[in-house]
Scaffold this active site. Structure first.
Site, PDB file in Angstrom:
ATOM      1  N   GLN A 187       0.826  -1.218   0.000  1.00 13.65           N
ATOM      2  CA  GLN A 187       0.000   0.000   0.000  1.00 13.65           C
ATOM      3  C   GLN A 187       0.857   1.264   0.000  1.00 13.65           C
ATOM      4  O   GLN A 187       0.350   2.368   0.084  1.00 13.65           O
ATOM      5  CB  GLN A 187      -0.936  -0.006   1.206  1.00 13.65           C
ATOM      6  CG  GLN A 187      -1.937  -1.154   1.163  1.00 13.65           C
ATOM      7  CD  GLN A 187      -2.719  -1.342   2.462  1.00 13.65           C
ATOM      8  OE1 GLN A 187      -2.596  -0.561   3.393  1.00 13.65           O
ATOM      9  NE2 GLN A 187      -3.517  -2.396   2.523  1.00 13.65           N
ATOM     10  N   HIS A 253      -1.345   0.017   5.706  1.00 15.95           N
ATOM     11  CA  HIS A 253      -1.935   0.930   6.687  1.00 15.95           C
ATOM     12  C   HIS A 253      -1.062   2.151   6.961  1.00 15.95           C
ATOM     13  O   HIS A 253      -0.663   2.403   8.091  1.00 15.95           O
ATOM     14  CB  HIS A 253      -2.253   0.191   7.996  1.00 15.95           C
ATOM     15  CG  HIS A 253      -3.150  -0.991   7.827  1.00 15.95           C
ATOM     16  ND1 HIS A 253      -3.553  -1.781   8.865  1.00 15.95           N
ATOM     17  CD2 HIS A 253      -3.733  -1.509   6.706  1.00 15.95           C
ATOM     18  CE1 HIS A 253      -4.343  -2.753   8.405  1.00 15.95           C
ATOM     19  NE2 HIS A 253      -4.457  -2.606   7.100  1.00 15.95           N
ATOM     20  N   GLU A 345     -15.329   2.751   9.268  1.00 17.65           N
ATOM     21  CA  GLU A 345     -15.954   3.752  10.147  1.00 17.65           C
ATOM     22  C   GLU A 345     -15.891   5.169   9.597  1.00 17.65           C
ATOM     23  O   GLU A 345     -14.953   5.534   8.897  1.00 17.65           O
ATOM     24  CB  GLU A 345     -15.231   3.779  11.514  1.00 17.65           C
ATOM     25  CG  GLU A 345     -15.352   2.512  12.300  1.00 17.65           C
ATOM     26  CD  GLU A 345     -14.653   2.602  13.667  1.00 17.65           C
ATOM     27  OE1 GLU A 345     -14.052   3.663  13.973  1.00 17.65           O
ATOM     28  OE2 GLU A 345     -14.720   1.615  14.417  1.00 17.65           O
ATOM     29  N   TYR A 355     -10.449   6.319  19.644  1.00 17.92           N
ATOM     30  CA  TYR A 355     -11.465   5.772  18.728  1.00 17.92           C
ATOM     31  C   TYR A 355     -11.560   4.242  18.791  1.00 17.92           C
ATOM     32  O   TYR A 355     -12.258   3.627  17.983  1.00 17.92           O
ATOM     33  CB  TYR A 355     -11.251   6.327  17.312  1.00 17.92           C
ATOM     34  CG  TYR A 355     -11.617   7.795  17.308  1.00 17.92           C
ATOM     35  CD1 TYR A 355     -12.920   8.204  17.088  1.00 17.92           C
ATOM     36  CD2 TYR A 355     -10.673   8.763  17.670  1.00 17.92           C
ATOM     37  CE1 TYR A 355     -13.289   9.539  17.181  1.00 17.92           C
ATOM     38  CE2 TYR A 355     -11.026  10.103  17.773  1.00 17.92           C
ATOM     39  CZ  TYR A 355     -12.343  10.490  17.532  1.00 17.92           C
ATOM     40  OH  TYR A 355     -12.697  11.808  17.660  1.00 17.92           O
ATOM     41  N   TYR A 366      -9.925 -10.907   8.697  1.00 16.28           N
ATOM     42  CA  TYR A 366     -10.179 -11.272   7.296  1.00 16.28           C
ATOM     43  C   TYR A 366     -10.457 -12.761   7.133  1.00 16.28           C
ATOM     44  O   TYR A 366     -11.219 -13.172   6.283  1.00 16.28           O
ATOM     45  CB  TYR A 366      -8.982 -10.879   6.420  1.00 16.28           C
ATOM     46  CG  TYR A 366      -8.876  -9.389   6.213  1.00 16.28           C
ATOM     47  CD1 TYR A 366      -9.801  -8.721   5.406  1.00 16.28           C
ATOM     48  CD2 TYR A 366      -7.872  -8.648   6.810  1.00 16.28           C
ATOM     49  CE1 TYR A 366      -9.718  -7.355   5.208  1.00 16.28           C
ATOM     50  CE2 TYR A 366      -7.782  -7.279   6.620  1.00 16.28           C
ATOM     51  CZ  TYR A 366      -8.701  -6.634   5.821  1.00 16.28           C
ATOM     52  OH  TYR A 366      -8.628  -5.288   5.633  1.00 16.28           O
TER      53      TYR A 366
END
Ligand SMILES: [Ca+2]
Ligand SMILES: [Ca+2]
Length: 478
Positions: A187, A253, A345, A355, A366
């Site tokens: 990513q 991430h 979210e 959070y 997953y």
């Protein structure tokens, strides 16, 4: 046995014991598919369609108020319907996973029965408030557009994940401009781009990217600022770079969105694959950060006084926040984050707030194993909204143009996995309208409200198949 050997022996037994304990814990975690097969399928049917037991395909299970009802029915049974109690065989966190499974299947079954949101023969899409046409502006020959950002004179600044910047104006796309040195892969790459609030005067552009301090063995989200002069990226200055010990070999991430508000820079960093790190105030991962525009640390950041706390932390307990934006009128920062399997979210970001990730979540792993049975806990903020199944949202923006009058200040959310653009109308922190305005094109990376009133976005492909990344816009049909 000599002392050294004895110590080694003891240490090894402890390690074996420890590993054995872990293995037995691991073995206890059943995948949701096998839980359903073993305990539910006979009565509720292979596809949750019902049989001896009731059909489970029902959107009511997505309502958070039904969570406790579901848990209680599975635990205690339902005598009238002939359902036994399962509290002695199914763990609470496994019941939570079963609920996610039911929510996923119910949503997919509803989607299967719906017509796809496609245009009519003349290319016009009809939605609740506005009709629009879809326009393709540019196709990238190779690579992925990751973000887009409007500069003050209407020019669009784009990043390409592979490390380049582009400028687009009036149908013309510049040649690639090589940005900072990145660790490309997974990513990671060149991520967000955003201009200084006084860009006209100073020309500063801020970029976030996957940064490596050891020849690409490990990386972490960093932020630099620099300028584009004569088609080159120059005057680069480091604005945020975490010490080497916080870099990891994981390539996921990164978070990385940038927001300017009242002369502060806010940015998101994902958990970098270290979920528990999101709760650790000593670590920069899994956080929303706040710094001055030159990278220095504001003295009133919420955890400054706390021993060993990472000083730039503004809020924590987030997983992978790939959307972050300031409300155009209110002094609010809104965030979207990828959940694991389920539990994406929408959050309103507040100073010093936790959070919850990974202590509380509306998703599961997953592979179908549970993460926790807890969706709420004292001292942890609830999302404003959550998605099960995951849509994998990415860039977001509020619409501030004049052309789509009824979309004023509505939030637009691009999704990767669901390949759709969602519109959300918020009123005093609550969702009052929610609509998918188109879907089944490509994976949407970023969205931006254009100064010309059109809504711009970048996608990984036009149809979800071809690899070419595209810059597009939605134009109103009068
Ligand atoms: Ca953007
Ligand atoms: Ca959360």
């Amino acid at each position: 046995m000599n002392k050294k050997l004895k110590n080694l022996f003891n240490f090894t037994s402890i390690m074996i014991g420890f590993l054995g304990f872990n293995l037995s814990l691991e073995a206890k975690k059943n995948k949701v598919e096998s839980l359903y097969k073993n305990y539910c399928l006979t009565c509720h049917g292979k596809n949750l369609e019902g049989g001896l037991g009731t059909a489970l395909l029902n959107l009511k299970w997505l309502d958070p108020r039904m969570n406790d009802t579901f848990t209680s029915i599975v635990q205690k049974g339902n005598i009238e319907n002939g359902m036994p109690a399962f509290d002695s065989v199914i763990e609470k966190e496994e019941i939570r996973a079963l609920l996610v499974y039911v929510q996923e299947k119910s949503t997919y079954s509803k989607l299967d029965s719906e017509k796809p949101l496609s245009s009519d023969a003349s290319g016009i899409y009809s939605t609740q408030h506005h009709d629009f046409k879809f326009e393709l502006l540019h196709t990238l020959e190779e690579g992925i557009f990751w973000s887009l950002h409007f500069l003050p004179q209407g020019e669009i600044l784009l990043t390409q994940k592979e490390g380049n910047l582009f400028l687009y104006r009036n149908g013309f796309m510049s040649k690639p401009i090589r940005g900072p040195k990145i660790r490309y892969g997974g990513q990671g790459g060149l991520l967000e781009a955003a201009a200084h609030p006084e860009y006209r005067e100073n020309g500063w552009i801020y970029l976030s990217y996957a940064d490596s301090l050891d020849n690409n063995r490990t990386s972490m989200t960093s932020i630099v600022r620099g300028k584009i002069l004569n088609h080159r990226w120059v005057e680069e200055e480091m604005i945020f770079q975490a010490p080497k010990r916080f870099h990891t070999s994981q390539k996921k991430h990164y978070g990385s969105r940038i927001v300017f508000k009242e002369n502060y820079l806010y940015f998101s960093v994902g958990d970098r694959g270290d979920a528990s790190g999101a709760q650790d105030l000593k670590k920069p991962n899994g956080k929303i950060h706040r710094i001055h525009l030159d990278g220095s640390i504001p003295s009133d950041n919420p955890f400054i006084g706390l021993k060993n706390a990472y000083p730039t932390v503004w809020a924590y307990g987030v997983r992978n926040p790939q959307g972050l934006v300031k409300h155009p009128d209110l002094n609010e920062i809104w965030e979207v984050e990828h959940g694991p399997r389920g539990g994406d979210e929408l959050n309103l970001i507040k100073k010093g707030t936790n959070y919850g990730w990974p202590e509380i979540t509306y998703g599961i792993n997953y592979n179908g194993t549970p993460i926790t049975s807890e969706t709420k806990r004292e001292g942890m903020e609830q999302p404003i909204y959550y998605w099960v199944p995951s849509i994998a949202m990415c860039g977001i923006d509020f619409y501030t143009g004049k052309s789509f009058k009824k979309w004023k200040n509505h939030l637009f959310i691009g999704a990767l996995k669901a390949r759709q653009l969602e519109r959300i109308q918020l009123d005093r922190g609550k969702i009052i309208e929610h609509e998918v305005i188109f879907k089944d094109k490509g994976r949407i990376r970023d969205v931006a409200s254009g100064p010309d009133g059109n809504l711009y976005f970048v996608m990984d492909s036009l149809d979800g198949n071809s690899g070419a990344s595209v810059l597009c816009r939605l134009v109103p049909v009068k």
